[in-house]
Design a protein around this motif. Sequence first.
Motif, PDB file in Angstrom:
ATOM      1  N   GLU A   1       0.831  -1.211   0.000  1.00 13.65           N
ATOM      2  CA  GLU A   1       0.000   0.000   0.000  1.00 13.65           C
ATOM      3  C   GLU A   1       0.864   1.259   0.000  1.00 13.65           C
ATOM      4  N   SER A   2       1.964   1.205   0.754  1.00 13.53           N
ATOM      5  CA  SER A   2       2.876   2.355   0.812  1.00 13.53           C
ATOM      6  C   SER A   2       3.535   2.558  -0.544  1.00 13.53           C
ATOM      7  N   LYS A   3       3.963   1.440  -1.140  1.00 17.45           N
ATOM      8  CA  LYS A   3       4.616   1.488  -2.459  1.00 17.45           C
ATOM      9  C   LYS A   3       3.647   2.071  -3.495  1.00 17.45           C
ATOM     10  N   ARG A   4       2.394   1.646  -3.400  1.00 17.06           N
ATOM     11  CA  ARG A   4       1.372   2.114  -4.348  1.00 17.06           C
ATOM     12  C   ARG A   4       1.261   3.643  -4.273  1.00 17.06           C
ATOM     13  N   MET A   5       1.306   4.201  -3.078  1.00 19.63           N
ATOM     14  CA  MET A   5       1.210   5.661  -2.926  1.00 19.63           C
ATOM     15  C   MET A   5       2.497   6.338  -3.385  1.00 19.63           C
ATOM     16  N   GLU A   6       3.624   5.678  -3.167  1.00 19.94           N
ATOM     17  CA  GLU A   6       4.902   6.233  -3.643  1.00 19.94           C
ATOM     18  C   GLU A   6       4.856   6.343  -5.171  1.00 19.94           C
ATOM     19  N   GLN A   7       4.402   5.256  -5.809  1.00 18.30           N
ATOM     20  CA  GLN A   7       4.344   5.263  -7.279  1.00 18.30           C
ATOM     21  C   GLN A   7       3.324   6.260  -7.820  1.00 18.30           C
ATOM     22  N   ALA A   8       2.345   6.610  -6.992  1.00 16.88           N
ATOM     23  CA  ALA A   8       1.316   7.570  -7.424  1.00 16.88           C
ATOM     24  C   ALA A   8       1.747   9.021  -7.201  1.00 16.88           C
ATOM     25  N   GLY A   9       2.958   9.207  -6.642  1.00 18.31           N
ATOM     26  CA  GLY A   9       3.474  10.572  -6.522  1.00 18.31           C
ATOM     27  C   GLY A   9       3.365  11.215  -5.144  1.00 18.31           C
ATOM     28  N   ALA A  10       3.114  10.407  -4.100  1.00 18.42           N
ATOM     29  CA  ALA A  10       3.025  10.974  -2.740  1.00 18.42           C
ATOM     30  C   ALA A  10       4.396  11.483  -2.288  1.00 18.42           C
ATOM     31  N   ASP A  11       4.379  12.416  -1.336  1.00 17.32           N
ATOM     32  CA  ASP A  11       5.628  12.977  -0.807  1.00 17.32           C
ATOM     33  C   ASP A  11       6.072  12.291   0.476  1.00 17.32           C
ATOM     34  N   ALA A  12       5.150  11.645   1.162  1.00 16.79           N
ATOM     35  CA  ALA A  12       5.455  11.013   2.449  1.00 16.79           C
ATOM     36  C   ALA A  12       4.363   9.990   2.737  1.00 16.79           C
ATOM     37  N   ILE A  13       4.631   9.088   3.696  1.00 13.20           N
ATOM     38  CA  ILE A  13       3.557   8.215   4.209  1.00 13.20           C
ATOM     39  C   ILE A  13       3.287   8.654   5.644  1.00 13.20           C
ATOM     40  N   HIS A  14       2.028   8.903   5.932  1.00 12.36           N
ATOM     41  CA  HIS A  14       1.610   9.331   7.269  1.00 12.36           C
ATOM     42  C   HIS A  14       1.175   8.078   8.035  1.00 12.36           C
TER      43      HIS A  14
ATOM     44  N   THR B   1      -3.890   1.208  16.919  1.00 11.48           N
ATOM     45  CA  THR B   1      -3.525   1.022  15.506  1.00 11.48           C
ATOM     46  C   THR B   1      -2.201   0.294  15.389  1.00 11.48           C
ATOM     47  N   LEU B   2      -1.191   1.021  14.928  1.00 11.33           N
ATOM     48  CA  LEU B   2       0.086   0.392  14.594  1.00 11.33           C
ATOM     49  C   LEU B   2       1.141   0.743  15.630  1.00 11.33           C
ATOM     50  N   GLY B   3       2.288   0.064  15.539  1.00  8.43           N
ATOM     51  CA  GLY B   3       3.400   0.346  16.441  1.00  8.43           C
ATOM     52  C   GLY B   3       4.715   0.342  15.683  1.00  8.43           C
ATOM     53  N   PRO B   4       5.843   0.393  16.413  1.00 10.66           N
ATOM     54  CA  PRO B   4       7.156   0.480  15.769  1.00 10.66           C
ATOM     55  C   PRO B   4       7.438  -0.626  14.748  1.00 10.66           C
ATOM     56  N   LYS B   5       6.937  -1.855  14.999  1.00  9.74           N
ATOM     57  CA  LYS B   5       7.226  -2.945  14.047  1.00  9.74           C
ATOM     58  C   LYS B   5       6.580  -2.679  12.688  1.00  9.74           C
ATOM     59  N   ALA B   6       5.400  -2.103  12.726  1.00 10.13           N
ATOM     60  CA  ALA B   6       4.725  -1.770  11.461  1.00 10.13           C
ATOM     61  C   ALA B   6       5.464  -0.633  10.764  1.00 10.13           C
ATOM     62  N   VAL B   7       5.970   0.325  11.543  1.00  8.68           N
ATOM     63  CA  VAL B   7       6.742   1.423  10.943  1.00  8.68           C
ATOM     64  C   VAL B   7       7.975   0.839  10.239  1.00  8.68           C
ATOM     65  N   ALA B   8       8.635  -0.118  10.893  1.00 12.44           N
ATOM     66  CA  ALA B   8       9.827  -0.740  10.296  1.00 12.44           C
ATOM     67  C   ALA B   8       9.461  -1.478   9.005  1.00 12.44           C
ATOM     68  N   ALA B   9       8.332  -2.146   9.009  1.00 19.10           N
ATOM     69  CA  ALA B   9       7.906  -2.889   7.810  1.00 19.10           C
ATOM     70  C   ALA B   9       7.632  -1.919   6.658  1.00 19.10           C
ATOM     71  N   ILE B  10       6.990  -0.817   6.963  1.00 23.10           N
ATOM     72  CA  ILE B  10       6.715   0.187   5.924  1.00 23.10           C
ATOM     73  C   ILE B  10       8.035   0.770   5.425  1.00 23.10           C
ATOM     74  N   ASN B  11       8.943   0.996   6.347  1.00 22.85           N
ATOM     75  CA  ASN B  11      10.261   1.561   5.998  1.00 22.85           C
ATOM     76  C   ASN B  11      11.026   0.665   5.026  1.00 22.85           C
ATOM     77  N   ARG B  12      10.838  -0.647   5.160  1.00 25.86           N
ATOM     78  CA  ARG B  12      11.542  -1.572   4.275  1.00 25.86           C
ATOM     79  C   ARG B  12      10.968  -1.564   2.864  1.00 25.86           C
ATOM     80  N   SER B  13       9.738  -1.100   2.726  1.00 27.34           N
ATOM     81  CA  SER B  13       9.103  -1.234   1.411  1.00 27.34           C
ATOM     82  C   SER B  13       8.977   0.068   0.632  1.00 27.34           C
ATOM     83  N   THR B  14       9.375   1.186   1.226  1.00 28.03           N
ATOM     84  CA  THR B  14       9.266   2.448   0.495  1.00 28.03           C
ATOM     85  C   THR B  14      10.439   3.365   0.802  1.00 28.03           C
ATOM     86  N   GLU B  15      10.735   4.205  -0.176  1.00 26.66           N
ATOM     87  CA  GLU B  15      11.784   5.219   0.003  1.00 26.66           C
ATOM     88  C   GLU B  15      11.189   6.492   0.593  1.00 26.66           C
ATOM     89  N   LEU B  16       9.869   6.534   0.703  1.00 31.98           N
ATOM     90  CA  LEU B  16       9.221   7.778   1.117  1.00 31.98           C
ATOM     91  C   LEU B  16       9.564   8.178   2.547  1.00 31.98           C
TER      92      LEU B  16
END
Length: 235
Positions: A23-36, A49-64
């Motif tokens: 989902e994060s990658k999809r937004m990156e490819q669509a031109g987003a500036d950041a993931i909130h 909702t989410l915690g640090p482990k989810a943040v780490a997982a998102i971090n691994r999948s996007t450059e945003l």
Amino acid sequence: MSENQILIAPSILAGDFSKLGDESKRMEQAGADAIHIDIMDGHFVKNLTLGPKAVAAINRSTELFLDVHIMVYNPFDYIERLIESGANRITFHFEATEDVEEILEYIRKCNIEAGLAFCPETSPTMVTSFLDKCDLILLMTVHPGFGGQKFLDDMLSKIKLTREMLDTRKIRRGGKVVEENPQSVPPFPIQVDGGIDDQTAKKCIESGANNLVSGTYLFKSPDPRAAIESLRNPL
Ligand code: DX5
Ligand code: ZN
């Protein structure tokens, strides 16, 4: 960044939680500036909702840039782990702690950006003393806790007032006071979060916001690229 640049941060809370990375990658490819990324503790707001482990997982999948919004009491307890997980900015709530200045300083010492969030009912005069001590002000445009709520029109005057205070005091990006030719430094970021779509984005930008978080509108759109563009340049 030009004077009018509007940054768009899709809120992953509205994404499919079974595939946060995709989902994060999809937004990156669509031109987003950041993931909130919204972190809630079930106390400051009535949701989990989410915690640090989810943040780490998102971090691994996007450059945003990872824009982490923590709706928790005792924000200090989570900062270190969130930074280790890849947070590029941590925005905590004014209403959640008595140690606002200390926490802002600590986050900045860790070499990431420090944001300060304000609930709808908090008076805009509270914002005044922190403008030169943080990297971003987040003005909530719904009551924090859940995605998909209706935008609170009353918040527009708060956005206007905050932009006016920044302009009067010549505070620019990084909370720097720039006396000589303030326009030479990019503007200070005012972020809005909650109920942002192409209609409400227009009103927020006109009032002085330049950083827009949007969940439901972007993730439910069949064409996220067009949806992001419609927030950046609303008609
Ligand atoms: C609400 C969160 C928001 C939310 C925005 O507490 O801070 O980031 O996900 O979602 P929408 O755009 O659906 O209002
Ligand atoms: Zn948020």
